[in-house]
Design a protein around this motif. Sequence first.
Motif, short mmCIF file in Angstrom:
data_model
loop_
_atom_site.label_atom_id
_atom_site.label_comp_id
_atom_site.label_asym_id
_atom_site.label_seq_id
_atom_site.Cartn_x
_atom_site.Cartn_y
_atom_site.Cartn_z
N THR A 290 0.80 -1.22 0.00
CA THR A 290 0.00 0.00 0.00
C THR A 290 0.84 1.27 0.00
OG1 THR A 290 -1.67 1.23 1.28
CG2 THR A 290 -0.17 -0.18 2.52
N GLU A 317 -5.71 -4.58 -4.50
CA GLU A 317 -6.50 -3.37 -4.27
C GLU A 317 -7.44 -3.55 -3.08
OE1 GLU A 317 -9.35 -0.23 -6.75
OE2 GLU A 317 -8.78 -2.16 -7.66
N SER A 320 -5.27 -2.87 0.09
CA SER A 320 -4.44 -1.67 0.13
C SER A 320 -5.22 -0.49 0.71
CB SER A 320 -3.96 -1.30 -1.27
OG SER A 320 -3.08 -2.28 -1.79
N PHE A 323 -4.22 2.39 -3.11
CA PHE A 323 -3.79 1.50 -4.19
C PHE A 323 -3.05 2.28 -5.27
CE2 PHE A 323 -4.94 -1.39 -7.89
CZ PHE A 323 -4.11 -2.42 -7.49
N LYS A 327 -0.64 -0.55 -7.70
CA LYS A 327 -1.23 -0.41 -9.05
C LYS A 327 -0.14 -0.08 -10.08
CE LYS A 327 -4.73 2.12 -11.67
NZ LYS A 327 -5.79 3.18 -11.60
#
Length: 357
Positions: A290, A317, A320, A323, A327
């Motif tokens: 995260t 996601e 997190s 994100f 990502k």
Amino acid sequence: MNTIRVLVVDDSAFMRKMIQEILEADHRITVVGTARNGEEGLKKVKELSPDIITLDVEMPKMDGLTCLKEIMRSYPLPVVMLSSMTTRGGENTLKAMEYGAVDFIEKPSGSISLNINSIAEKIVGKVIAASKANLNEVNKSVVSPVVASSATIDAKRFVYSKGKQDLIAIGTSTGGPRALQQVLTALPKDYPAPIVIVQHMPPGFTKSLAQRLDRLCEISVKEAEDQEILHGGVAYIAPGNYHMKIQYQRNLIIHLDQTDATKGHRPSVDVLFSSIARINSINMTAVIMTGMGSDGALGLEQLKKSNNSVAVIAESEKSSIVFGMPKAAILTHLVDEVVHVNEISLALMKRVGGHKR
């Protein structure tokens, strides 16, 4: 576009004024109210229904930690703490993360009137990031620390890797202290690989984080030191304001320096990963958890280009808090596994040590 509605809670009239001016200079943010202490802050939360709160840690009548616990119990909202850079400030900041705060901002030292504007960009960025935080995950994780039981640890017996040495490298930012606790407390004390960690935090706070995690974990956790040799079963957290690089000189050795910040970060995940990319004699596992921004993505590209045995894990996601970093890592198409934070420790145990005996 709807603006982010912020409530500013601070006992200093000057700080309230400056924070309000800084936030409202950004068209995405509106300060809907201010409060002088925790008691007044709770009343304003109920009256104004803000989207996010900035909350001072040390205040009269009701301090920030007490106020935060009540907010998360009665009016769950994203909260960004303001904390002084002291030993006590670092400890209270980590408690705030445990109680549900999304992030924190280090109060400027010295002449506040001269230094507050130096963190204006950081204040705005963290408020905007916090407004997008995965609050459901924050609320679920506001529980007593889950430390791996001795029964679980005794059941896990791993075959130590032969040939190449193993190394785990973790990068994280917003929401990281909570995520690190979930991962590291689940590792057994005989975990064979060293773990190097970049957590975006100012100086002083990284030491408090390391000390707290060391108390909770079966493995050892410490703030990294320059020229330190890495050992299995130890997690090393890069000190705030220092890049951490790993060099190989018969042993894996930590090198700390204060070369220029990368993407605004020092320590930087990209710098850590890039340093390991130069070492061909290790089995490497890189983990991105995260955090806001894209730190680590470039380093992953360098790792994969130089070492085909690198395994890359990204936090999902779903778990997190923010994100951003995971990502960006996933978008490189170099990530091997995308897993919930609760499953990262299991992935690390499968990766290092092979099968149970």
